[in-house]
Write a protein that holds these residues in place. Sequence first.
Motif, PDB file in Angstrom:
ATOM      1  N   ARG A  11      38.895  52.162  52.508  1.00 17.69           N
ATOM      2  CA  ARG A  11      40.293  52.540  52.265  1.00 17.69           C
ATOM      3  C   ARG A  11      40.945  51.460  51.419  1.00 17.69           C
ATOM      4  O   ARG A  11      40.848  50.277  51.736  1.00 17.69           O
ATOM      5  CB  ARG A  11      41.051  52.697  53.588  1.00 17.69           C
ATOM      6  N   GLN A  12      41.618  51.876  50.356  1.00 15.13           N
ATOM      7  CA  GLN A  12      42.325  50.919  49.519  1.00 15.13           C
ATOM      8  C   GLN A  12      43.823  51.169  49.625  1.00 15.13           C
ATOM      9  O   GLN A  12      44.296  52.306  49.501  1.00 15.13           O
ATOM     10  CB  GLN A  12      41.871  51.010  48.064  1.00 15.13           C
ATOM     11  N   ASP A  13      44.555  50.081  49.854  1.00 12.91           N
ATOM     12  CA  ASP A  13      46.011  50.126  50.004  1.00 12.91           C
ATOM     13  C   ASP A  13      46.639  49.567  48.736  1.00 12.91           C
ATOM     14  O   ASP A  13      46.463  48.389  48.417  1.00 12.91           O
ATOM     15  CB  ASP A  13      46.418  49.306  51.229  1.00 12.91           C
ATOM     16  N   PHE A  14      47.390  50.414  48.035  1.00 12.40           N
ATOM     17  CA  PHE A  14      48.044  50.023  46.784  1.00 12.40           C
ATOM     18  C   PHE A  14      49.544  49.794  46.968  1.00 12.40           C
ATOM     19  O   PHE A  14      50.278  49.669  45.987  1.00 12.40           O
ATOM     20  CB  PHE A  14      47.858  51.121  45.726  1.00 12.40           C
ATOM     21  N   LEU A  21      38.444  43.701  54.139  1.00 12.54           N
ATOM     22  CA  LEU A  21      37.281  43.204  53.403  1.00 12.54           C
ATOM     23  C   LEU A  21      37.661  42.398  52.167  1.00 12.54           C
ATOM     24  O   LEU A  21      36.955  41.467  51.798  1.00 12.54           O
ATOM     25  CB  LEU A  21      36.378  44.362  52.987  1.00 12.54           C
ATOM     26  N   ALA A  22      38.747  42.763  51.504  1.00 12.82           N
ATOM     27  CA  ALA A  22      39.122  42.063  50.268  1.00 12.82           C
ATOM     28  C   ALA A  22      40.600  42.274  50.011  1.00 12.82           C
ATOM     29  O   ALA A  22      41.173  43.301  50.397  1.00 12.82           O
ATOM     30  CB  ALA A  22      38.301  42.574  49.084  1.00 12.82           C
ATOM     31  N   GLU A  23      41.216  41.298  49.356  1.00 12.29           N
ATOM     32  CA  GLU A  23      42.609  41.431  48.951  1.00 12.29           C
ATOM     33  C   GLU A  23      42.855  40.588  47.719  1.00 12.29           C
ATOM     34  O   GLU A  23      42.147  39.614  47.452  1.00 12.29           O
ATOM     35  CB  GLU A  23      43.553  40.995  50.080  1.00 12.29           C
ATOM     36  N   GLY A  24      43.850  40.989  46.942  1.00 12.38           N
ATOM     37  CA  GLY A  24      44.182  40.256  45.735  1.00 12.38           C
ATOM     38  C   GLY A  24      44.808  41.171  44.704  1.00 12.38           C
ATOM     39  O   GLY A  24      44.856  42.396  44.883  1.00 12.38           O
ATOM     40  N   PRO A  25      45.294  40.617  43.608  1.00 15.45           N
ATOM     41  CA  PRO A  25      45.914  41.439  42.566  1.00 15.45           C
ATOM     42  C   PRO A  25      44.871  42.246  41.798  1.00 15.45           C
ATOM     43  O   PRO A  25      43.798  41.747  41.473  1.00 15.45           O
ATOM     44  CB  PRO A  25      46.596  40.401  41.664  1.00 15.45           C
ATOM     45  N   GLN A  26      45.186  43.502  41.566  1.00 11.51           N
ATOM     46  CA  GLN A  26      44.372  44.345  40.682  1.00 11.51           C
ATOM     47  C   GLN A  26      42.912  44.457  41.120  1.00 11.51           C
ATOM     48  O   GLN A  26      41.986  44.251  40.342  1.00 11.51           O
ATOM     49  CB  GLN A  26      44.456  43.828  39.250  1.00 11.51           C
ATOM     50  N   SER A  63      35.995  45.845  41.074  1.00 10.30           N
ATOM     51  CA  SER A  63      36.341  44.968  39.957  1.00 10.30           C
ATOM     52  C   SER A  63      37.625  44.224  40.288  1.00 10.30           C
ATOM     53  O   SER A  63      38.485  44.737  41.014  1.00 10.30           O
ATOM     54  CB  SER A  63      36.501  45.752  38.655  1.00 10.30           C
ATOM     55  N   LYS A  64      37.741  43.011  39.735  1.00 17.35           N
ATOM     56  CA  LYS A  64      38.869  42.149  40.067  1.00 17.35           C
ATOM     57  C   LYS A  64      39.422  41.504  38.800  1.00 17.35           C
ATOM     58  O   LYS A  64      38.679  41.081  37.922  1.00 17.35           O
ATOM     59  CB  LYS A  64      38.419  41.049  41.039  1.00 17.35           C
ATOM     60  N   ARG A  65      40.760  41.436  38.711  1.00 20.75           N
ATOM     61  CA  ARG A  65      41.412  40.788  37.584  1.00 20.75           C
ATOM     62  C   ARG A  65      41.176  39.276  37.645  1.00 20.75           C
ATOM     63  O   ARG A  65      41.396  38.633  38.665  1.00 20.75           O
ATOM     64  CB  ARG A  65      42.915  41.086  37.615  1.00 20.75           C
ATOM     65  N   PRO A 100      44.041  36.109  27.887  1.00 18.80           N
ATOM     66  CA  PRO A 100      43.255  35.487  28.970  1.00 18.80           C
ATOM     67  C   PRO A 100      42.817  36.469  30.048  1.00 18.80           C
ATOM     68  O   PRO A 100      42.027  36.114  30.922  1.00 18.80           O
ATOM     69  CB  PRO A 100      44.226  34.451  29.543  1.00 18.80           C
ATOM     70  N   ARG A 101      43.315  37.685  30.013  1.00 17.12           N
ATOM     71  CA  ARG A 101      42.978  38.635  31.064  1.00 17.12           C
ATOM     72  C   ARG A 101      41.541  39.132  30.930  1.00 17.12           C
ATOM     73  O   ARG A 101      41.022  39.269  29.822  1.00 17.12           O
ATOM     74  CB  ARG A 101      43.923  39.836  31.032  1.00 17.12           C
ATOM     75  N   ALA A 102      40.937  39.406  32.052  1.00 17.29           N
ATOM     76  CA  ALA A 102      39.601  40.000  32.070  1.00 17.29           C
ATOM     77  C   ALA A 102      39.391  40.637  33.443  1.00 17.29           C
ATOM     78  O   ALA A 102      40.188  40.425  34.370  1.00 17.29           O
ATOM     79  CB  ALA A 102      38.526  38.957  31.795  1.00 17.29           C
ATOM     80  N   ARG A 103      38.333  41.419  33.557  1.00 16.12           N
ATOM     81  CA  ARG A 103      37.925  41.969  34.859  1.00 16.12           C
ATOM     82  C   ARG A 103      36.445  41.650  35.054  1.00 16.12           C
ATOM     83  O   ARG A 103      35.655  41.811  34.132  1.00 16.12           O
ATOM     84  CB  ARG A 103      38.134  43.482  34.921  1.00 16.12           C
TER      85      ARG A 103
END
Length: 436
Positions: free
Chosen positions: A194-197, A218-223, A239-241, A251-254
Amino acid sequence: MIKLLTGLNGKWMGLFLASLIMVSCDSEDIGPEPQGEVTVSSPTVEPDGSLSLNATATFEAEISGLDGSPTLVYEWSLGAGRGTLMVEQEEKGHQTRTSASTITVRADDIGNESLRVKVLNEENDQFLGENHISFEITEAASCFYELTIFYRNNNWENPGMAGIGMESGSFKTLELSPQNWLMDISPNGQWFLRQDFSDLRNYTIWLEACDGSGSRLLAEGPQLEGATFGPTGKYLYYSKRISYPEQTEDPRARELVRVDIETVEKVFISQFRVFSSGPMVSPDGKWIAFKHSRSTFNPNGTYAGSITHFAVMPAEGGSPRFLVPVESNDLAGYAWSPDSEHLIFNWHKQSGSSDTHTNGIYRIDRQGGNPTLIFAEPEGNGAPIYYANGTRIAFHGHPAGESTQFGIWSIDANGGGLQRLSNNQYNGFLQFIWEP
């Protein structure tokens, strides 16, 4: 004479030690006298009940019969060490001391377990009472016993999920809180991702028991995006920003991330410094399909667009193999064949088909080559998914053209035998499929 005295000394010493042991045993049996009566309970786990492996449960201690209103402290401990104590989602091991009367237990190993709590006066550590609750950590039961196709509505604020059992025709509604989506189901049919946006600054991904018995962060963070199980259910991929300051133009990447569901250990399996997204692991566990997008810039530093490829890489990391170039938003979704030899994908241009391109579901070999069109104009923008041991493909769209409402449809592996699987009144978007 000397020997006689030695013997007498040994005799009296033995009597002295025996008396000490008796006093010690009596003292241990008596123990500190409790002042109050402690009870331990859980809203989801009955005494001598069960807790599913990997699930969590909250337990509460209550004490009555105290003189006055002392400030209390609670010493929690797990007798067999088959779980982990958690306070506000922070792991505390097998024992901890807190000011809170509640504790969360995560089930880590199958077997019998007991949770004990001692209640003390915080001011002087005076023992006030104790109790325990016993339970069994068990393998979670699958909630599904037949091929089940899961789809969602298009209400972002209040999403809804439904599952259709293909053999029985049974229909199951899955309740979700606002801005929460179910992203995948484990191979054993026991766990949802389940992903909470709801917090745009901090997305979270949860392991959710399909029977509602517990959940685990299990995981948290931006994008964080594209959460999916690997073929064994041991790992989660997403995938993570990432920011790379040395990339001065942008500078952005995934990057692609793998998480061990048991230990929550995170490993970056890509370091491409580009926009890598949508990881999908092959059934044999050896390969990852994903979308690889690289930004390009004009000589003056302005953005000139991106070069996007449908790509495959080894599951443990390595160089990508580009299968086919696509424009950035035209790769709507993809899936592996059961034998891991090829992939199907939905090539969906927003502008529709043209003289040089046909919207549709394509097949391409894992090694690359020219993609083959299987089914033209599905009129949908979602992933096609193999089911029935690879003999059929499900997708969402409105290919028959009688309405603009998206339904769940099916074709055989060669693109024939079009069937409608759902009769929902409103849009239905295929999310994932579980097959026993």
